[in-house]
Design a protein around this motif. Structure first.
Motif, PDB file in Angstrom:
ATOM      1  N   ILE A 129      38.731  48.111  43.068  1.00 22.99           N
ATOM      2  CA  ILE A 129      38.977  48.844  41.833  1.00 22.99           C
ATOM      3  C   ILE A 129      40.481  48.841  41.590  1.00 22.99           C
ATOM      4  CG2 ILE A 129      38.741  51.051  40.627  1.00 22.99           C
ATOM      5  CD1 ILE A 129      36.609  50.637  43.623  1.00 22.99           C
ATOM      6  N   ASP A 130      40.923  48.250  40.479  1.00 13.52           N
ATOM      7  CA  ASP A 130      42.337  48.196  40.102  1.00 13.52           C
ATOM      8  C   ASP A 130      42.592  49.158  38.958  1.00 13.52           C
ATOM      9  OD1 ASP A 130      43.799  45.730  41.420  1.00 13.52           O
ATOM     10  OD2 ASP A 130      41.777  45.049  40.924  1.00 13.52           O
ATOM     11  N   VAL A 131      43.710  49.877  39.012  1.00 16.30           N
ATOM     12  CA  VAL A 131      44.119  50.744  37.906  1.00 16.30           C
ATOM     13  C   VAL A 131      45.549  50.361  37.518  1.00 16.30           C
ATOM     14  CG1 VAL A 131      44.855  52.642  39.431  1.00 16.30           C
ATOM     15  CG2 VAL A 131      44.263  53.115  37.059  1.00 16.30           C
ATOM     16  N   TYR A 132      45.773  50.213  36.208  1.00 13.17           N
ATOM     17  CA  TYR A 132      47.055  49.766  35.681  1.00 13.17           C
ATOM     18  C   TYR A 132      47.622  50.821  34.735  1.00 13.17           C
ATOM     19  CZ  TYR A 132      45.282  45.235  37.226  1.00 13.17           C
ATOM     20  OH  TYR A 132      44.757  44.213  37.965  1.00 13.17           O
ATOM     21  N   ASP A 133      48.839  51.249  35.001  1.00 15.38           N
ATOM     22  CA  ASP A 133      49.590  52.111  34.093  1.00 15.38           C
ATOM     23  C   ASP A 133      50.371  51.167  33.184  1.00 15.38           C
ATOM     24  OD1 ASP A 133      51.483  53.688  32.825  1.00 15.38           O
ATOM     25  OD2 ASP A 133      52.139  54.712  34.641  1.00 15.38           O
ATOM     26  N   ARG A 134      49.877  50.928  31.971  1.00 15.70           N
ATOM     27  CA  ARG A 134      50.503  49.969  31.057  1.00 15.70           C
ATOM     28  C   ARG A 134      51.862  50.446  30.565  1.00 15.70           C
ATOM     29  NH1 ARG A 134      47.979  45.352  32.076  1.00 15.70           N
ATOM     30  NH2 ARG A 134      45.820  45.318  31.438  1.00 15.70           N
ATOM     31  N   ALA A 140      47.872  50.096  41.043  1.00 12.27           N
ATOM     32  CA  ALA A 140      47.338  50.513  42.342  1.00 12.27           C
ATOM     33  C   ALA A 140      45.904  50.033  42.426  1.00 12.27           C
ATOM     34  CB  ALA A 140      47.403  52.031  42.488  1.00 12.27           C
ATOM     35  N   TRP A 141      45.360  49.952  43.645  1.00 11.98           N
ATOM     36  CA  TRP A 141      43.972  49.535  43.792  1.00 11.98           C
ATOM     37  C   TRP A 141      43.357  50.084  45.055  1.00 11.98           C
ATOM     38  CZ3 TRP A 141      48.125  46.457  44.687  1.00 11.98           C
ATOM     39  CH2 TRP A 141      48.190  45.763  45.887  1.00 11.98           C
ATOM     40  N   ALA A 142      42.037  50.156  45.014  1.00  9.95           N
ATOM     41  CA  ALA A 142      41.237  50.558  46.174  1.00  9.95           C
ATOM     42  C   ALA A 142      40.391  49.358  46.573  1.00  9.95           C
ATOM     43  CB  ALA A 142      40.350  51.746  45.836  1.00  9.95           C
ATOM     44  N   ASP A 143      40.475  48.979  47.828  1.00  8.63           N
ATOM     45  CA  ASP A 143      39.686  47.890  48.394  1.00  8.63           C
ATOM     46  C   ASP A 143      38.599  48.533  49.253  1.00  8.63           C
ATOM     47  OD1 ASP A 143      38.675  45.616  49.537  1.00  8.63           O
ATOM     48  OD2 ASP A 143      40.524  45.029  50.546  1.00  8.63           O
ATOM     49  N   CYS A 144      37.332  48.317  48.866  1.00 11.49           N
ATOM     50  CA  CYS A 144      36.207  48.991  49.516  1.00 11.49           C
ATOM     51  C   CYS A 144      35.253  47.980  50.145  1.00 11.49           C
ATOM     52  CB  CYS A 144      35.459  49.850  48.491  1.00 11.49           C
ATOM     53  SG  CYS A 144      36.498  51.012  47.603  1.00 11.49           S
ATOM     54  N   PRO A 145      35.500  47.569  51.398  1.00 16.78           N
ATOM     55  CA  PRO A 145      34.568  46.673  52.081  1.00 16.78           C
ATOM     56  C   PRO A 145      33.336  47.439  52.555  1.00 16.78           C
ATOM     57  CG  PRO A 145      36.700  46.779  53.231  1.00 16.78           C
ATOM     58  CD  PRO A 145      36.689  47.830  52.175  1.00 16.78           C
ATOM     59  N   ARG A 146      32.191  46.831  52.407  1.00 18.79           N
ATOM     60  CA  ARG A 146      30.945  47.457  52.850  1.00 18.79           C
ATOM     61  C   ARG A 146      30.973  47.763  54.341  1.00 18.79           C
ATOM     62  NH1 ARG A 146      25.392  46.009  50.490  1.00 18.79           N
ATOM     63  NH2 ARG A 146      24.094  47.517  51.540  1.00 18.79           N
ATOM     64  N   SER A 147      31.692  46.964  55.111  1.00 17.23           N
ATOM     65  CA  SER A 147      31.724  47.113  56.564  1.00 17.23           C
ATOM     66  C   SER A 147      32.660  48.226  57.039  1.00 17.23           C
ATOM     67  CB  SER A 147      32.146  45.791  57.207  1.00 17.23           C
ATOM     68  OG  SER A 147      33.451  45.440  56.771  1.00 17.23           O
ATOM     69  N   ALA A 148      33.430  48.829  56.136  1.00 20.48           N
ATOM     70  CA  ALA A 148      34.363  49.894  56.522  1.00 20.48           C
ATOM     71  C   ALA A 148      33.758  51.261  56.218  1.00 20.48           C
ATOM     72  CB  ALA A 148      35.679  49.727  55.776  1.00 20.48           C
ATOM     73  N   SER A 149      34.338  52.296  56.802  1.00 21.03           N
ATOM     74  CA  SER A 149      33.830  53.643  56.550  1.00 21.03           C
ATOM     75  C   SER A 149      34.505  54.295  55.348  1.00 21.03           C
ATOM     76  CB  SER A 149      34.006  54.510  57.791  1.00 21.03           C
ATOM     77  OG  SER A 149      35.373  54.589  58.129  1.00 21.03           O
ATOM     78  N   SER A 150      35.599  53.706  54.859  1.00 22.14           N
ATOM     79  CA  SER A 150      36.280  54.240  53.678  1.00 22.14           C
ATOM     80  C   SER A 150      37.034  53.111  52.982  1.00 22.14           C
ATOM     81  CB  SER A 150      37.241  55.363  54.068  1.00 22.14           C
ATOM     82  OG  SER A 150      38.247  54.866  54.917  1.00 22.14           O
TER      83      SER A 150
END
Length: 156
Positions: A129-134, A140-150
């Motif tokens: 999920i990427d968020v851009y302040d234009r 900023a971004w959140a990288d969410c792998p299925r194999s991780a707990s967060s």
């Protein structure tokens, strides 16, 4: 007699092992939510844009739940979501530029966002999920792998 005793001991060891394994927790669980924000001044100032919500993982697909998007007062921002399996992008969702003319900022609710991985064997294994302040060129971004707990947030 000895054979029967060895069978009984083997059965007892097997039951004890099964009991212990049944009480242990899973090694890791997939992330259940995300929260990422682009912050002014390289992370030292106010939030320019933020996106947050829950994540429901299915066999091959993913649903982002109760997704909410914040835009700071008198600023413009956008966010994107990409579903991946390894180096292959499986699905995506893109929000065009949104602006806040309010002096209090603006929250926008997107509800649930479906990401379809049914067309690929193994399905979706990672969501970004990427968020851009234009207004201030922040990102900023959140990288969410299925194999991780967060999820992992960048910048931190």
């Amino acid at each position: 007699m000895l054979g029967r005793r060895l069978l009984h001991i083997g059965f007892t060891i097997g039951v004890a092992t099964a009991s212990l394994l049944g009480l242990s927790s899973a090694a890791s669980a997939a992330p259940s939510g995300f929260n990422t924000a682009s912050v002014h001044g390289g992370g030292t100032g106010a939030v320019g844009a933020q996106v947050l919500g829950g994540i429901s993982w299915y066999n091959r697909s993913v649903t982002l739940t109760s997704v909410r998007f914040y835009i700071a007062p008198r600023e413009c921002a956008t966010f994107t979501v990409e579903a991946w399996q390894g180096g292959t992008r499986v699905d995506s969702f893109d929000v065009g530029d949104q602006c806040s003319s309010s002096s209090a900022g603006r929250w926008i609710s997107y509800g649930n966002i479906q990401l379809d991985g049914s067309g690929i064997s193994g399905g979706i294994t990672e969501v970004v999920i990427d968020v851009y302040d234009r207004t201030h060129a922040g990102h900023a971004w959140a990288d969410c792998p299925r194999s991780a707990s967060s999820c992992f947030n960048y910048p931190r």
